[in-house]
Scaffold this motif. Structure first.
Motif, PDB file in Angstrom:
ATOM      1  N   GLN A 160      12.838 -10.231  -3.349  1.00  0.00           N
ATOM      2  CA  GLN A 160      13.751  -9.245  -3.923  1.00  0.00           C
ATOM      3  C   GLN A 160      13.048  -7.904  -4.094  1.00  0.00           C
ATOM      4  O   GLN A 160      12.058  -7.786  -4.800  1.00  0.00           O
ATOM      5  N   ARG A 161      13.578  -6.882  -3.414  1.00  0.00           N
ATOM      6  CA  ARG A 161      12.997  -5.538  -3.527  1.00  0.00           C
ATOM      7  C   ARG A 161      13.357  -4.919  -4.865  1.00  0.00           C
ATOM      8  O   ARG A 161      14.491  -5.021  -5.331  1.00  0.00           O
ATOM      9  N   ARG A 162      12.378  -4.259  -5.493  1.00  0.00           N
ATOM     10  CA  ARG A 162      12.609  -3.560  -6.758  1.00  0.00           C
ATOM     11  C   ARG A 162      12.636  -2.039  -6.557  1.00  0.00           C
ATOM     12  O   ARG A 162      13.455  -1.351  -7.139  1.00  0.00           O
ATOM     13  N   CYS A 163      11.716  -1.515  -5.761  1.00  0.00           N
ATOM     14  CA  CYS A 163      11.701  -0.081  -5.484  1.00  0.00           C
ATOM     15  C   CYS A 163      10.867   0.168  -4.237  1.00  0.00           C
ATOM     16  O   CYS A 163      10.078  -0.677  -3.821  1.00  0.00           O
ATOM     17  N   GLY A 164      11.053   1.341  -3.651  1.00  0.00           N
ATOM     18  CA  GLY A 164      10.303   1.688  -2.457  1.00  0.00           C
ATOM     19  C   GLY A 164      11.177   1.707  -1.212  1.00  0.00           C
ATOM     20  O   GLY A 164      12.320   1.231  -1.221  1.00  0.00           O
ATOM     21  N   VAL A 194      13.171   0.957   2.053  1.00  0.00           N
ATOM     22  CA  VAL A 194      13.740  -0.298   2.547  1.00  0.00           C
ATOM     23  C   VAL A 194      13.062  -0.716   3.850  1.00  0.00           C
ATOM     24  O   VAL A 194      12.788  -1.898   4.071  1.00  0.00           O
ATOM     25  N   SER A 195      12.800   0.245   4.736  1.00  0.00           N
ATOM     26  CA  SER A 195      12.203  -0.094   6.028  1.00  0.00           C
ATOM     27  C   SER A 195      10.828  -0.734   5.854  1.00  0.00           C
ATOM     28  O   SER A 195      10.503  -1.725   6.523  1.00  0.00           O
ATOM     29  N   SER A 196      10.028  -0.187   4.940  1.00  0.00           N
ATOM     30  CA  SER A 196       8.708  -0.765   4.690  1.00  0.00           C
ATOM     31  C   SER A 196       8.826  -2.136   4.047  1.00  0.00           C
ATOM     32  O   SER A 196       8.065  -3.047   4.362  1.00  0.00           O
ATOM     33  N   PHE A 197       9.806  -2.272   3.146  1.00  0.00           N
ATOM     34  CA  PHE A 197      10.013  -3.567   2.507  1.00  0.00           C
ATOM     35  C   PHE A 197      10.366  -4.638   3.532  1.00  0.00           C
ATOM     36  O   PHE A 197       9.854  -5.760   3.474  1.00  0.00           O
ATOM     37  N   MET A 198      11.228  -4.305   4.483  1.00  0.00           N
ATOM     38  CA  MET A 198      11.667  -5.303   5.450  1.00  0.00           C
ATOM     39  C   MET A 198      10.525  -5.763   6.347  1.00  0.00           C
ATOM     40  O   MET A 198      10.485  -6.927   6.762  1.00  0.00           O
ATOM     41  N   VAL A 199       9.594  -4.882   6.653  1.00  0.00           N
ATOM     42  CA  VAL A 199       8.425  -5.286   7.457  1.00  0.00           C
ATOM     43  C   VAL A 199       7.623  -6.346   6.716  1.00  0.00           C
ATOM     44  O   VAL A 199       7.273  -7.405   7.274  1.00  0.00           O
ATOM     45  N   SER A 200       7.344  -6.074   5.435  1.00  0.00           N
ATOM     46  CA  SER A 200       6.583  -7.041   4.633  1.00  0.00           C
ATOM     47  C   SER A 200       7.397  -8.308   4.388  1.00  0.00           C
ATOM     48  O   SER A 200       6.857  -9.421   4.442  1.00  0.00           O
ATOM     49  N   GLN A 218       0.813  -1.211   0.000  1.00  0.00           N
ATOM     50  CA  GLN A 218       0.000   0.000   0.000  1.00  0.00           C
ATOM     51  C   GLN A 218       0.849   1.265   0.000  1.00  0.00           C
ATOM     52  O   GLN A 218       0.365   2.329  -0.402  1.00  0.00           O
ATOM     53  N   ASP A 219       2.098   1.174   0.488  1.00  0.00           N
ATOM     54  CA  ASP A 219       2.971   2.346   0.442  1.00  0.00           C
ATOM     55  C   ASP A 219       3.978   2.252  -0.701  1.00  0.00           C
ATOM     56  O   ASP A 219       5.097   2.759  -0.606  1.00  0.00           O
ATOM     57  N   TYR A 220       3.581   1.545  -1.775  1.00  0.00           N
ATOM     58  CA  TYR A 220       4.270   1.578  -3.068  1.00  0.00           C
ATOM     59  C   TYR A 220       5.654   0.933  -3.046  1.00  0.00           C
ATOM     60  O   TYR A 220       6.540   1.330  -3.795  1.00  0.00           O
TER      61      TYR A 220
END
Length: 360
Positions: free
Chosen positions: A107-111, A113-119, A83-85
Motif C-alpha cells: 500500500q502506497r502512502r506517499c511519493g 506512483v511510477s516509482s512506487f509501481m517499480v518497487s 531512495q526517491d522518498y
C-alpha cells in the motif's frame, strides 16, 4: 467474537511499535491475521499458495535489501521507504487455514506512483519466488557505435548550447539559495531536488555539474549555499511528530546526496585536494558531519550510504583528511555499517566495502 456471525472480529491496528531497523522480519503463519470476507484489499496484492509465511517474508526482505529500500519490520507488517522518498507499507494476511495462501498487500502512502509501481512489482514478484529484471538488475551495455556520442550530428546543436546551459545552471543557484531560506517545507525540498539534479552529470551535463559543484562545495563569497546545505544534515531533537521527522529525514538525505555528487565531481577534477588543504571548513565541519551520519547507518541507511560516498571522495583527495578520519576509530563504525548493509541495504554494503578497503 462477532455475536452475529460467530467469527473472530478483525481490526487493523493503527499503532506502530517501531522495532529497530536491524531486526529481522520473523513471520510465522500462526501469527497472521485471517483476511475477513469482503475486506477491500489494494489492487497491488498477490495470493501465494503452497509457501510458508516465513519463506514469503524472507523473499520480500531479500528484495528490499537488493533494491536498497529502507524497512522497519513489525510482526506481519513492514514500513518501507525508497531512495526517491516513496513511502509504502507491506502487510501479510492469512488467506485460509494454516496461512495458506499467504496474501501480500503493498500500500502506497506517499511519493511518485511510477516509482512506487517499480518497487511494488519487484516485491510482489519476489514474494512469489520469481526472478525478475527490475531495478536491481545491472543495466545492459550500450551497443558499440562507430563514433563517439559527442560527434553525432543529431547532438551538435545541443552541444553548441552547452555554455548557455552552464550559465543557466549558475543562475539557478541564486533561486535555490532563496528557496532554502524559506520556512515552507515544499520549497526547501524543491530547492534540494534541483540542486541534486544540477550536480549530477547524468541528469545535467558534465560541464554544468562541475561548475555548480565547485560553487557549492568549494565555497562562494557571494553565496552561503554550502552552509545552508550542511545545516540540513543536522538532526533536530525537537522533531517529535512523525510529519516533522519525515520532512527532516527527506531534506537530510537530499543534502547528503548533494554533498556526494559535488565532492565526487570536484575530486575527479582535482579541485577538492586544494580546497581541503586551504579551507578549515572541511576538517572542522564536513568530516565530523559525515562520520556522525555513518554512525546512524541502522537508522538512515540511504543517508549513510551517501555519506560513505562523500568520505571516499575526501579520503582519496587528501592525506590529511585520511589521517583525521582514521584517528576517529572509524573502522568499527565502518564494520557495523557494512554488516548492516550486507543484511539489509545493498548500496550501503557496496559503499562501505569500498571505504574499508581504502582504510586497510
Amino acid at each position: 467474537a462477532d455475536p452475529a456471525t460467530g467469527r473472530a472480529s478483525f481490526e487493523v491496528k493503527q499503532e506502530w511499535s517501531g522495532l529497530t531497523a536491524s531486526s529481522a522480519w520473523d513471520v510465522k503463519g500462526e501469527v497472521l491475521d485471517m483476511l475477513p470476507e469482503d475486506f477491500p484489499l489494494e489492487r497491488t496484492h498477490r495470493y501465494i499458495s503452497g509457501v510458508q509465511a516465513s519463506v514469503v517474508a524472507a523473499r520480500i526482505s531479500e528484495s528490499l535489501r537488493s533494491h536498497s529500500i529502507e524497512a522497519e519490520f513489525d510482526c506481519q507488517k513492514a514500513k518501507c521507504k525508497t531512495q526517491d522518498y516513496v513511502s509504502f507499507r507491506i502487510r501479510l494476511y492469512a488467506g485460509g487455514e494454516n496461512a495458506d495462501p499467504v496474501i501480500v498487500e503493498v500500500q502506497r502512502r506517499c511519493g511518485p506512483v511510477s516509482s512506487f509501481m517499480v518497487s511494488c512489482r519487484a516485491i510482489l514478484d519476489a514474494a512469489e519466488g520469481k526472478v525478475g529484471h527490475h531495478a536491481s538488475t545491472p543495466n545492459k551495455k550500450i551497443p558499440a557505435v562507430a563514433k563517439s556520442v559527442r560527434q553525432m550530428k543529431c547532438l551538435q546543436s545541443v552541444l553548441a548550447k552547452q555554455e548557455v546551459l552552464v550559465d543557466d545552471c549558475i543562475a539557478d543557484l541564486g533561486r535555490i539559495a532563496s528557496l532554502l531560506k524559506s520556512d515552507r517545507f515544499d520549497q526547501n525540498v524543491l530547492a534540494m531536488e534541483n540542486l541534486c539534479c544540477l550536480t549530477d552529470p547524468i541528469r545535467s551535463s558534465g560541464a554544468a555539474a562541475l561548475r555548480v559543484s565547485k560553487c557549492v562545495i568549494l565555497g562562494d563569497e557571494h553565496s552561503e549555499i554550502r552552509e545552508e546545505v550542511r545545516a540540513l544534515t543536522e538532526r533536530d531533537v525537537f522533531d517529535r511528530d512523525e510529519v516533522s521527522r519525515h520532512h527532516s529525514h527527506q531534506l537530510r538525505q537530499l543534502a547528503h546526496v548533494t554533498f556526494a555528487n559535488t565532492l565526487s565531481m570536484c575530486s575527479k577534477s582535482g579541485h577538492l585536494a586544494t580546497a581541503i588543504k586551504d579551507q578549515k571548513w572541511f576538517h572542522e565541519f564536513l568530516i565530523p558531519t559525515l562520520l556522525d551520519e555513518l554512525k546512524l547507518a541502522k537508522v538512515s541507511p540511504c543517508s549513510a550510504s551517501a555519506a560513505s560516498r562523500s568520505l571516499f571522495s575526501v579520503m582519496t583527495s587528501s592525506e590529511s583528511a585520511l589521517r583525521q578520519i582514521l584517528e576517529q576509530d572509524v573502522m568499527e563504525t565502518l564494520k557495523m555499517a557494512n554488516e548492516f548493509g550486507r543484511a539489509r541495504h545493498a548500496l550501503l554494503f557496496n559503499d562501505t566495502a569500498r571505504l574499508l578497503k581504502l582504510c586497510q
